[in-house]
Design an enzyme around this catalytic site. Structure first.
Site, PDB file in Angstrom:
ATOM      1  N   LYS A  14      -1.821   0.212   2.176  1.00  0.00           N
ATOM      2  CA  LYS A  14      -0.883   1.148   2.846  1.00  0.00           C
ATOM      3  C   LYS A  14      -1.602   2.421   3.271  1.00  0.00           C
ATOM      4  O   LYS A  14      -1.475   2.861   4.402  1.00  0.00           O
ATOM      5  CB  LYS A  14       0.255   1.579   1.891  1.00  0.00           C
ATOM      6  CG  LYS A  14       1.348   0.578   1.695  1.00  0.00           C
ATOM      7  CD  LYS A  14       2.502   1.206   0.917  1.00  0.00           C
ATOM      8  CE  LYS A  14       2.272   1.320  -0.500  1.00  0.00           C
ATOM      9  NZ  LYS A  14       2.031   2.021  -1.486  1.00  0.00           N
ATOM     10  N   ARG A  89      11.070   3.222  -2.247  1.00  0.00           N
ATOM     11  CA  ARG A  89      10.567   2.218  -3.189  1.00  0.00           C
ATOM     12  C   ARG A  89      11.702   1.469  -3.867  1.00  0.00           C
ATOM     13  O   ARG A  89      11.452   0.538  -4.640  1.00  0.00           O
ATOM     14  CB  ARG A  89       9.728   2.911  -4.254  1.00  0.00           C
ATOM     15  CG  ARG A  89       8.226   3.004  -3.906  1.00  0.00           C
ATOM     16  CD  ARG A  89       7.491   2.863  -5.119  1.00  0.00           C
ATOM     17  NE  ARG A  89       6.098   2.818  -5.328  1.00  0.00           N
ATOM     18  CZ  ARG A  89       5.098   3.477  -4.817  1.00  0.00           C
ATOM     19  NH1 ARG A  89       5.281   4.293  -3.833  1.00  0.00           N
ATOM     20  NH2 ARG A  89       3.888   3.324  -5.264  1.00  0.00           N
ATOM     21  N   ARG A 163      -8.402   7.141  -9.443  1.00  0.00           N
ATOM     22  CA  ARG A 163      -7.063   7.548  -9.860  1.00  0.00           C
ATOM     23  C   ARG A 163      -6.782   7.110 -11.292  1.00  0.00           C
ATOM     24  O   ARG A 163      -7.210   6.035 -11.703  1.00  0.00           O
ATOM     25  CB  ARG A 163      -6.021   6.914  -8.926  1.00  0.00           C
ATOM     26  CG  ARG A 163      -5.741   7.741  -7.706  1.00  0.00           C
ATOM     27  CD  ARG A 163      -4.910   7.020  -6.702  1.00  0.00           C
ATOM     28  NE  ARG A 163      -3.765   6.296  -7.245  1.00  0.00           N
ATOM     29  CZ  ARG A 163      -2.830   5.738  -6.495  1.00  0.00           C
ATOM     30  NH1 ARG A 163      -2.909   5.823  -5.179  1.00  0.00           N
ATOM     31  NH2 ARG A 163      -1.835   5.096  -7.030  1.00  0.00           N
ATOM     32  N   ARG A 174       2.719  -1.538 -12.221  1.00  0.00           N
ATOM     33  CA  ARG A 174       3.089  -1.164 -10.849  1.00  0.00           C
ATOM     34  C   ARG A 174       3.488  -2.398 -10.049  1.00  0.00           C
ATOM     35  O   ARG A 174       4.411  -2.363  -9.249  1.00  0.00           O
ATOM     36  CB  ARG A 174       1.935  -0.433 -10.157  1.00  0.00           C
ATOM     37  CG  ARG A 174       1.861   1.017 -10.585  1.00  0.00           C
ATOM     38  CD  ARG A 174       0.470   1.582 -10.414  1.00  0.00           C
ATOM     39  NE  ARG A 174       0.067   1.725  -9.034  1.00  0.00           N
ATOM     40  CZ  ARG A 174      -1.205   1.807  -8.637  1.00  0.00           C
ATOM     41  NH1 ARG A 174      -2.170   1.744  -9.521  1.00  0.00           N
ATOM     42  NH2 ARG A 174      -1.481   1.950  -7.376  1.00  0.00           N
TER      43      ARG A 174
HETATM   44  P1  AMP Z   1       1.157   5.292  -4.628  1.00  0.00           P
HETATM   45  O1  AMP Z   1       0.208   6.399  -4.308  1.00  0.00           O
HETATM   46  O2  AMP Z   1       2.127   5.022  -3.517  1.00  0.00           O
HETATM   47  O3  AMP Z   1       0.483   4.053  -5.145  1.00  0.00           O
HETATM   48  O4  AMP Z   1       2.072   5.823  -5.855  1.00  0.00           O
HETATM   49  C1  AMP Z   1       1.493   6.142  -7.110  1.00  0.00           C
HETATM   50  C2  AMP Z   1       2.565   6.451  -8.122  1.00  0.00           C
HETATM   51  O5  AMP Z   1       3.334   7.588  -7.670  1.00  0.00           O
HETATM   52  C3  AMP Z   1       3.587   5.350  -8.356  1.00  0.00           C
HETATM   53  O6  AMP Z   1       3.125   4.389  -9.285  1.00  0.00           O
HETATM   54  C4  AMP Z   1       4.765   6.170  -8.886  1.00  0.00           C
HETATM   55  O7  AMP Z   1       4.520   6.578 -10.224  1.00  0.00           O
HETATM   56  C5  AMP Z   1       4.715   7.426  -8.014  1.00  0.00           C
HETATM   57  N1  AMP Z   1       5.494   7.273  -6.755  1.00  0.00           N
HETATM   58  C6  AMP Z   1       5.004   7.241  -5.477  1.00  0.00           C
HETATM   59  N2  AMP Z   1       5.999   7.103  -4.582  1.00  0.00           N
HETATM   60  C7  AMP Z   1       7.152   7.033  -5.307  1.00  0.00           C
HETATM   61  C8  AMP Z   1       8.514   6.854  -4.962  1.00  0.00           C
HETATM   62  N3  AMP Z   1       8.907   6.686  -3.685  1.00  0.00           N
HETATM   63  N4  AMP Z   1       9.419   6.839  -5.979  1.00  0.00           N
HETATM   64  C9  AMP Z   1       9.056   6.990  -7.270  1.00  0.00           C
HETATM   65  N5  AMP Z   1       7.777   7.133  -7.664  1.00  0.00           N
HETATM   66  C10 AMP Z   1       6.827   7.158  -6.702  1.00  0.00           C
END
Ligand code: AMP
Length: 218
Positions: A14, A89, A163, A174
Protein backbone atom coordinates in the site's frame (compact mmCIF):
# COMPACT_ATOMS: atom_id res chain seq x y z
CA UNK A 1 -7.69 12.87 -9.76
CA UNK A 2 -10.47 11.01 -7.95
CA UNK A 3 -9.85 10.21 -4.31
CA UNK A 4 -8.50 6.70 -3.83
CA UNK A 5 -8.77 4.24 -0.98
CA UNK A 6 -6.16 1.47 -0.94
CA UNK A 7 -7.31 -1.70 0.82
CA UNK A 8 -4.81 -4.50 1.35
CA UNK A 9 -3.43 -6.94 3.90
CA UNK A 10 -0.28 -5.81 5.75
CA UNK A 11 2.82 -5.70 3.52
CA UNK A 12 0.88 -5.89 0.25
CA UNK A 13 2.56 -2.68 -0.90
CA UNK A 14 0.00 0.00 0.00
CA UNK A 15 2.68 2.46 1.06
CA UNK A 16 4.82 1.78 -2.01
CA UNK A 17 1.91 2.18 -4.43
CA UNK A 18 0.74 5.32 -2.63
CA UNK A 19 4.24 6.75 -3.02
CA UNK A 20 4.29 6.00 -6.77
CA UNK A 21 0.90 7.68 -7.26
CA UNK A 22 2.04 10.73 -5.25
CA UNK A 23 5.10 11.14 -7.47
CA UNK A 24 3.13 10.85 -10.71
CA UNK A 25 -0.11 12.69 -9.91
CA UNK A 26 1.12 15.14 -7.29
CA UNK A 27 -1.61 14.43 -4.76
CA UNK A 28 -0.99 13.72 -1.06
CA UNK A 29 -0.93 10.23 0.36
CA UNK A 30 -2.50 10.00 3.77
CA UNK A 31 -1.51 7.00 5.83
CA UNK A 32 -3.38 6.65 9.10
CA UNK A 33 -0.51 4.41 10.28
CA UNK A 34 1.89 7.33 9.73
CA UNK A 35 -0.49 9.88 11.32
CA UNK A 36 -0.69 7.59 14.34
CA UNK A 37 3.07 6.97 14.44
CA UNK A 38 3.59 10.75 14.51
CA UNK A 39 1.08 11.09 17.37
CA UNK A 40 2.52 8.26 19.47
CA UNK A 41 5.48 10.37 20.51
CA UNK A 42 3.19 12.70 22.44
CA UNK A 43 3.45 12.15 26.20
CA UNK A 44 -0.32 11.85 26.52
CA UNK A 45 -2.85 9.15 27.25
CA UNK A 46 -3.70 9.10 23.54
CA UNK A 47 0.00 8.68 22.65
CA UNK A 48 0.29 5.78 25.09
CA UNK A 49 -2.84 4.03 23.80
CA UNK A 50 -1.51 4.30 20.23
CA UNK A 51 1.81 2.71 21.28
CA UNK A 52 -0.01 -0.08 23.11
CA UNK A 53 -2.23 -0.96 20.10
CA UNK A 54 0.34 -0.47 17.32
CA UNK A 55 3.10 -2.50 18.95
CA UNK A 56 0.74 -5.46 19.36
CA UNK A 57 -0.63 -5.16 15.83
CA UNK A 58 -4.11 -4.25 17.11
CA UNK A 59 -6.32 -1.46 15.77
CA UNK A 60 -6.21 1.94 17.46
CA UNK A 61 -9.63 3.15 18.62
CA UNK A 62 -11.85 4.74 15.98
CA UNK A 63 -12.28 8.11 17.69
CA UNK A 64 -8.49 8.73 17.73
CA UNK A 65 -8.02 7.69 14.09
CA UNK A 66 -11.07 9.56 12.80
CA UNK A 67 -10.11 12.80 14.56
CA UNK A 68 -6.56 12.68 13.12
CA UNK A 69 -7.92 11.93 9.64
CA UNK A 70 -10.58 14.64 9.69
CA UNK A 71 -7.94 17.25 10.58
CA UNK A 72 -5.66 16.04 7.80
CA UNK A 73 -8.39 15.93 5.10
CA UNK A 74 -9.39 19.49 5.99
CA UNK A 75 -6.00 20.75 4.76
CA UNK A 76 -6.06 22.44 1.36
CA UNK A 77 -3.64 20.02 -0.36
CA UNK A 78 -6.44 17.42 -0.21
CA UNK A 79 -8.75 19.51 -2.42
CA UNK A 80 -7.64 17.96 -5.74
CA UNK A 81 -7.62 14.32 -4.75
CA UNK A 82 -5.71 12.18 -2.27
CA UNK A 83 -4.83 8.59 -1.55
CA UNK A 84 -5.92 6.95 1.67
CA UNK A 85 -3.51 4.26 2.84
CA UNK A 86 -4.72 2.18 5.77
CA UNK A 87 -8.17 3.68 6.24
CA UNK A 88 -10.94 2.62 6.51
CA UNK A 89 -10.02 -0.62 8.24
CA UNK A 90 -13.48 -1.64 9.45
CA UNK A 91 -17.07 -1.30 8.25
CA UNK A 92 -17.67 1.14 11.15
CA UNK A 93 -14.78 3.32 9.91
CA UNK A 94 -16.15 3.16 6.35
CA UNK A 95 -19.51 4.46 7.58
CA UNK A 96 -17.86 7.21 9.67
CA UNK A 97 -15.74 8.12 6.64
CA UNK A 98 -18.84 8.50 4.43
CA UNK A 99 -20.33 10.90 7.00
CA UNK A 100 -17.02 12.82 7.07
CA UNK A 101 -17.00 13.06 3.25
CA UNK A 102 -20.55 14.41 3.23
CA UNK A 103 -19.61 17.03 5.83
CA UNK A 104 -16.43 18.05 3.99
CA UNK A 105 -18.17 18.06 0.57
CA UNK A 106 -15.84 15.39 -0.85
CA UNK A 107 -16.45 12.31 -3.05
CA UNK A 108 -15.65 8.69 -2.14
CA UNK A 109 -13.85 8.03 -5.46
CA UNK A 110 -12.28 4.64 -6.27
CA UNK A 111 -11.41 1.79 -3.93
CA UNK A 112 -8.42 -0.30 -5.05
CA UNK A 113 -7.91 -3.70 -3.44
CA UNK A 114 -4.32 -5.00 -3.57
CA UNK A 115 -4.51 -8.79 -3.40
CA UNK A 116 -1.59 -10.86 -2.03
CA UNK A 117 -1.00 -14.27 -0.40
CA UNK A 118 -0.24 -14.32 3.31
CA UNK A 119 3.13 -16.11 2.82
CA UNK A 120 4.40 -13.57 0.27
CA UNK A 121 3.30 -10.73 2.56
CA UNK A 122 5.12 -12.31 5.51
CA UNK A 123 8.37 -12.58 3.51
CA UNK A 124 8.13 -8.88 2.67
CA UNK A 125 7.67 -7.90 6.31
CA UNK A 126 10.95 -9.53 7.35
CA UNK A 127 13.10 -7.13 5.34
CA UNK A 128 10.95 -4.02 5.57
CA UNK A 129 12.65 -0.83 6.71
CA UNK A 130 11.18 2.65 6.58
CA UNK A 131 12.00 6.29 7.04
CA UNK A 132 10.44 7.66 10.25
CA UNK A 133 10.91 11.15 8.81
CA UNK A 134 9.02 10.95 5.47
CA UNK A 135 7.35 7.50 5.71
CA UNK A 136 8.96 6.00 2.57
CA UNK A 137 9.34 2.22 2.84
CA UNK A 138 12.06 -0.06 1.44
CA UNK A 139 12.99 -3.72 1.63
CA UNK A 140 16.53 -4.82 2.43
CA UNK A 141 16.21 -8.07 0.47
CA UNK A 142 14.06 -7.22 -2.57
CA UNK A 143 16.15 -5.68 -5.33
CA UNK A 144 13.71 -3.13 -6.75
CA UNK A 145 12.75 -1.76 -3.33
CA UNK A 146 16.24 -1.40 -1.76
CA UNK A 147 17.44 2.09 -0.84
CA UNK A 148 20.26 3.39 -3.07
CA UNK A 149 22.54 3.74 -0.03
CA UNK A 150 22.16 1.08 2.69
CA UNK A 151 20.28 2.43 5.71
CA UNK A 152 19.63 5.89 4.22
CA UNK A 153 16.36 7.24 2.77
CA UNK A 154 16.61 8.08 -0.97
CA UNK A 155 14.12 10.92 -0.55
CA UNK A 156 15.17 12.81 2.55
CA UNK A 157 18.54 11.25 3.54
CA UNK A 158 17.14 10.30 6.95
CA UNK A 159 18.29 7.09 8.67
CA UNK A 160 16.07 4.07 7.94
CA UNK A 161 14.64 2.06 10.84
CA UNK A 162 12.65 -1.10 11.33
CA UNK A 163 9.09 -0.54 12.56
CA UNK A 164 8.37 -1.93 16.01
CA UNK A 165 5.43 -3.93 14.58
CA UNK A 166 7.37 -5.45 11.65
CA UNK A 167 8.07 -8.78 13.34
CA UNK A 168 6.46 -12.16 12.73
CA UNK A 169 4.32 -12.12 15.88
CA UNK A 170 2.80 -8.69 15.27
CA UNK A 171 2.44 -9.53 11.56
CA UNK A 172 0.30 -12.58 12.39
CA UNK A 173 -1.95 -10.48 14.64
CA UNK A 174 -2.20 -7.76 11.99
CA UNK A 175 -3.04 -10.32 9.31
CA UNK A 176 -5.74 -11.95 11.45
CA UNK A 177 -7.15 -8.52 12.30
CA UNK A 178 -7.21 -7.73 8.59
CA UNK A 179 -9.12 -10.92 7.73
CA UNK A 180 -11.63 -10.39 10.52
CA UNK A 181 -12.19 -6.62 10.36
CA UNK A 182 -10.91 -5.19 7.07
CA UNK A 183 -11.64 -7.91 4.48
CA UNK A 184 -15.44 -7.39 4.85
CA UNK A 185 -14.86 -3.96 3.24
CA UNK A 186 -14.18 -5.72 -0.06
CA UNK A 187 -17.80 -6.91 -0.33
CA UNK A 188 -19.03 -3.62 1.16
CA UNK A 189 -17.40 -1.50 -1.57
CA UNK A 190 -17.99 -4.07 -4.32
CA UNK A 191 -21.71 -3.77 -3.62
CA UNK A 192 -21.37 0.00 -4.18
CA UNK A 193 -19.69 -0.61 -7.57
CA UNK A 194 -16.49 1.27 -6.65
CA UNK A 195 -14.08 -1.62 -6.03
CA UNK A 196 -11.16 -2.56 -8.34
CA UNK A 197 -8.92 -5.60 -7.74
CA UNK A 198 -5.19 -5.67 -8.49
CA UNK A 199 -2.73 -8.57 -8.04
CA UNK A 200 -0.01 -7.18 -5.75
CA UNK A 201 2.08 -10.35 -5.40
CA UNK A 202 4.19 -10.01 -8.59
CA UNK A 203 6.20 -6.76 -8.47
CA UNK A 204 5.67 -3.14 -7.52
CA UNK A 205 5.95 -2.08 -11.18
CA UNK A 206 3.32 -4.57 -12.35
CA UNK A 207 0.99 -3.44 -9.58
CA UNK A 208 1.60 0.19 -10.46
CA UNK A 209 0.74 -0.35 -14.14
CA UNK A 210 -2.56 -1.92 -13.13
CA UNK A 211 -3.29 0.84 -10.60
CA UNK A 212 -2.60 3.52 -13.20
CA UNK A 213 -4.97 1.84 -15.67
CA UNK A 214 -7.70 2.30 -13.07
CA UNK A 215 -6.80 5.92 -12.36
CA UNK A 216 -6.57 6.84 -16.06
CA UNK A 217 -9.57 4.86 -17.27
CA UNK A 218 -11.78 7.87 -18.14
P1 AMP B 1 -0.10 0.57 8.77
O1 AMP B 1 0.98 1.61 8.74
O2 AMP B 1 -1.26 0.92 7.88
O3 AMP B 1 0.41 -0.83 8.56
O4 AMP B 1 -0.71 0.59 10.27
C1 AMP B 1 0.11 0.26 11.39
C2 AMP B 1 -0.73 0.19 12.64
O5 AMP B 1 -1.34 1.48 12.88
C3 AMP B 1 -1.88 -0.80 12.61
O6 AMP B 1 -1.47 -2.11 12.93
C4 AMP B 1 -2.80 -0.19 13.67
O7 AMP B 1 -2.28 -0.44 14.97
C5 AMP B 1 -2.66 1.31 13.41
N1 AMP B 1 -3.63 1.81 12.41
C6 AMP B 1 -3.36 2.30 11.16
N2 AMP B 1 -4.48 2.67 10.52
C7 AMP B 1 -5.51 2.40 11.38
C8 AMP B 1 -6.91 2.52 11.30
N3 AMP B 1 -7.52 2.98 10.19
N4 AMP B 1 -7.64 2.15 12.39
C9 AMP B 1 -7.07 1.67 13.51
N5 AMP B 1 -5.74 1.50 13.64
C10 AMP B 1 -4.96 1.86 12.60
Amino acid sequence: MKNIILIAPPAAGKGTQAEMIVNKYNVPSISTGNLLRAARNNETEIGRSIIEAQDKGLLVSDDIVIELLRNRLSESDCDNGYILDGFPRTIAQAKAYQTMLNELGKELGDVIYLEIDKEIAKERIVGRISCPNCGTTYNEYIVDTMPKVKGICDKCNGPLTKRSDDNEEAFNVRFDTYIEKTAPLIDYYEAQGVLFRVNSGISKDYTNIEVEKIINRD
